[in-house]
Scaffold this active site. Structure first.
Site, mmCIF file in Angstrom:
data_model
loop_
_atom_site.group_PDB
_atom_site.id
_atom_site.type_symbol
_atom_site.label_atom_id
_atom_site.label_comp_id
_atom_site.label_asym_id
_atom_site.label_seq_id
_atom_site.Cartn_x
_atom_site.Cartn_y
_atom_site.Cartn_z
ATOM 1 N N ARG A 56 53.534 114.544 -19.825
ATOM 2 C CA ARG A 56 53.204 115.803 -19.122
ATOM 3 C C ARG A 56 51.802 116.212 -19.553
ATOM 4 N NH1 ARG A 56 58.836 118.178 -21.213
ATOM 5 N NH2 ARG A 56 60.165 117.280 -19.620
ATOM 6 N N ARG A 149 58.456 126.291 -16.410
ATOM 7 C CA ARG A 149 57.719 125.323 -17.230
ATOM 8 C C ARG A 149 56.791 124.468 -16.366
ATOM 9 N NH1 ARG A 149 61.128 121.378 -21.138
ATOM 10 N NH2 ARG A 149 61.268 120.143 -19.232
ATOM 11 N N ARG A 160 68.531 117.548 -14.048
ATOM 12 C CA ARG A 160 68.641 118.164 -15.370
ATOM 13 C C ARG A 160 69.696 119.282 -15.364
ATOM 14 N NH1 ARG A 160 63.656 117.153 -18.869
ATOM 15 N NH2 ARG A 160 62.902 115.233 -17.958
#
Ligand SMILES: Nc1ncnc2c1ncn2[C@@H]1O[C@H](COP(=O)(O)OP(=O)(O)OP(=O)(O)O)[C@@H](O)[C@H]1O
Ligand SMILES: Nc1nc2c(ncn2[C@@H]2O[C@H](COP(=O)(O)O)[C@@H](O)[C@H]2O)c(=O)[nH]1
Length: 211
Positions: A56, A149, A160
């Site tokens: 990321r 996020r 998720r």
């Protein structure tokens, strides 16, 4: 019997008890873990996992993860380099033996951030860690944290969240975790975490003072 005695003796000699963090993606494991390392950098060290997912923005190879291809990771698994590994949200993740040994060699408490499959697999080893579950206050809050996020695609968020339900149920299984911490207000969750680990923190501090 002797084998078990010697392997326990060996893990005791290897350094302080590691700490496993587990819980749904987005619950705040990394946030809490980083706070702990920042406050106690001479007590805790992070076990840098391998993963096949892409880094990321802001993540560093060798610090947050070792980013590898599936072929490289699979070869490591086949060669017995991993203590545990799991497929999570379409990618492989794993704890190498070297990652744990690197931290333990410095006489630090080794912190592992792993999913529930990892917890089940670590329980079959001699690592003998303290198990901490980090839970969100609700599914709605978890979803908001994952979205805010801004690291996941919609597909990844959905995967998720689906896994999160099982991770939340897993935390209720008796005897799996030494502490279950609900991360609602960050400072409160952090205080709870520190209290849960105080005995181990003091042991390491004492050892380093006397050496
Ligand atoms: N108590 C809190 N209140 C509000 N936001 C929080 C809190 N704890 C963490 N967050 C935020 O929620 C998001 C998810 O936290 P974090 O990345 O630490 O979760 P994680 O459990 O490590 O996730 P993953 O397993 O996907 O790595 C981050 O943006 C973080 O800043
Ligand atoms: N079993 C393992 N799970 C791991 C490991 N390293 C991380 N994780 C878990 O993966 C998910 C997703 O992580 P992300 O960084 O992509 O958000 C999270 O639940 C981690 O706890 C590992 O070595 N083994």
């Amino acid at each position: 019997m002797y084998m078990r005695y010697f392997s326990r003796l060996f893990s005791a000699m290897a350094g302080p008890r590691p700490v496993v963090f587990s819980g749904p993606s987005g619950a705040g494991k990394s946030t809490l873990l980083k706070k702990l390392i920042k406050e106690y950098d001479s007590v805790f060290g992070f076990s840098v996992s391998h993963t096949t997912r892409n880094p990321r923005p802001g993540e560093e190879n060798g610090k947050d993860y070792h980013y590898v291809t599936r072929e490289v990771m699979q070869a490591g698994i086949n060669n017995g380099k991993f203590v545990e590994y799991a497929e999570f949200s379409g990618n492989l993740y794993g704890t190498s033996k070297a990652a744990v040994q690197d931290v333990q060699a410095k006489n630090l408490i080794c912190l592992l951030d792993i999913d529930m499959q990892g917890v089940r697999n670590i329980k079959k080893t001699d690592l003998n860690p303290i198990y901490i579950s980090i839970q969100p206050p609700s599914m709605a809050v978890l979803e908001k944290r994952l979205r805010d996020r801004k690291t996941e695609t919609e597909e990844s968020i959905q995967k998720r969240l689906k896994t999160a339900k099982a991770e939340m149920e897993f935390s209720k299984e008796p005897g799996v975790f030494d502490a279950v911490i609900v991360n609602d207000v960050l400072d409160d969750a952090y205080d709870h975490l520190k209290k849960s680990l105080l005995e181990e923190i003091n042991k390491v501090k004492k050892t380093s003072e006397s050496s």
